[in-house]
Design a protein around this motif. Sequence first.
Motif, mmCIF file in Angstrom:
data_model
loop_
_atom_site.group_PDB
_atom_site.id
_atom_site.type_symbol
_atom_site.label_atom_id
_atom_site.label_comp_id
_atom_site.label_asym_id
_atom_site.label_seq_id
_atom_site.Cartn_x
_atom_site.Cartn_y
_atom_site.Cartn_z
ATOM 1 N N VAL B 69 9.495 -160.202 3.813
ATOM 2 C CA VAL B 69 9.427 -161.230 2.789
ATOM 3 C C VAL B 69 8.371 -162.257 3.200
ATOM 4 O O VAL B 69 8.086 -162.417 4.387
ATOM 5 N N SER B 80 8.731 -160.952 -2.019
ATOM 6 C CA SER B 80 9.066 -159.923 -1.048
ATOM 7 C C SER B 80 8.296 -158.649 -1.370
ATOM 8 O O SER B 80 7.903 -158.416 -2.516
ATOM 9 N N CYS B 217 15.079 -155.707 0.884
ATOM 10 C CA CYS B 217 14.474 -156.828 1.614
ATOM 11 C C CYS B 217 15.533 -157.806 2.123
ATOM 12 O O CYS B 217 15.413 -158.362 3.212
ATOM 13 N N ASN B 224 16.074 -162.494 7.083
ATOM 14 C CA ASN B 224 15.721 -162.413 5.666
ATOM 15 C C ASN B 224 16.897 -162.841 4.798
ATOM 16 O O ASN B 224 16.725 -163.545 3.798
#
Lengths: 216, 240
Positions: B69, B80, B217, B224
Amino acid sequence: MTAFNRIESKLSPDTAISDEIVLAGDGWMKELEPGQVLRIVDLEGNQAADTLFFDADNPEDHYSAVATIAGQGNIYLTTGSVLRAESGKELLKIVADTCGRHDTVGGSCSAQSNTVRYAHEKLQMHNCRDTFMLQLAKRDGGYTKRDLAPNVNFFMNVPVTPDGGLRFADGVSAPGCYVELESICRTTVLISNCPQLNNPCNAYNPTPIRVLIWNP
Amino acid sequence: MTSLWSKTIGAGDKWSGIIGKGKLLRFTALAPNANLSLMLFNANDLTERYNMPDTLKAQYTAHLTRGNVLMSDNGRVLASIVEDELGWHDTITGFTTREATDAKYGPTRYQEKRNEWLRSGYENFAVELVRNGLGVRDMGPVVNLFTKVFCDDEGRMIYDAAHCKEGAAVTLRTDMDVLLVLSNTPNPLNPSPEYPAAAVQLDITAAPGFDPATDYCFHFRSENRRAFENTAEYDLLSGR
Ligand SMILES: [Zn+2]
């Protein structure tokens, strides 16, 4: 084996025009005239001195980590490295270095990045970006958060591997190691002596640095 | 899916615009050796922008690919990388200046070349930043889509000239309302003596609804997840 380039200085602290201690977690901001030499000493070893530079005559042109490393074709800073601004202008040159390698892709710690890297409850901890902003706040409105670009981390070792990984290796510095920079133009230097307590690099114990200046 | 909007960004071109949260931005190299430099800002607060060191440190990487990201200096996710056919995008080599462009490709001026004069990354970004109420103080590291630069054990940076093939594509998803600033100018470490000529096509579509339970992601690293949580808190408090 990775090479480290260690070059000693001929300058004696007795002839310095300025000699100050910056305690762990504190900031320091000062202008250098062309030809003046700045030495940053890692007094107790493995401390990170997060440092930013501005063209003092045109502060909108700040230090650029990526222009500096792309300009020399090498990701590490040491003796001979020319520190550049975003415009490509040469600000300072490293003229001596007994540590041998310094990082400029790792940036500074901040309250917000601490929440991402460690835990949400780390938001309240003291950090380098707060130190930078407190120093900028003393400059009657001339600087804002927009002026905070990726900095140099003197004495930090952040090896980049050929497969594109990033590691936070044990420090390569030791008590008394120093780096010396000669200013090419009028340059503003902004230091945050890092208070980071989450990173094992400094054994969870931030320590003071010493900052000296010599006239040409 | 049919594209909402498409644009071809020719060699030397620049573009900027505001793109709302929840869009897919598919970038396709129309020729080998493309390099599209991009800057990202929070469209609702331009002082918040892409932060290269925070992005790399948090994800323990020196390059970008699917799962990564693009983090802001406020610990949030601006965008992302949800699809990637290349496996490596650069964010440590920046953009060219006028001086470097003249030194490498020979001086070119509008007065002789008209619109064939060779643009530099610094000038392209300066124009688009000023146009959006920003300025050169807002310059910082960019993401160089399609470019691979790796470092050997001594730290020497090596440009991989075989990395980007014609047709290679990468897709970003906007996770905040962003100001996207683009410059299709050469990578500073591209050793070719010829100014690269690769155009890049940008196709924008609506992203499928964001589902934290299954998002690649979001689950790529716990860092993240926390950055997405910071973004969700911002949305909650600002009512976006
Ligand atoms: Zn710090």
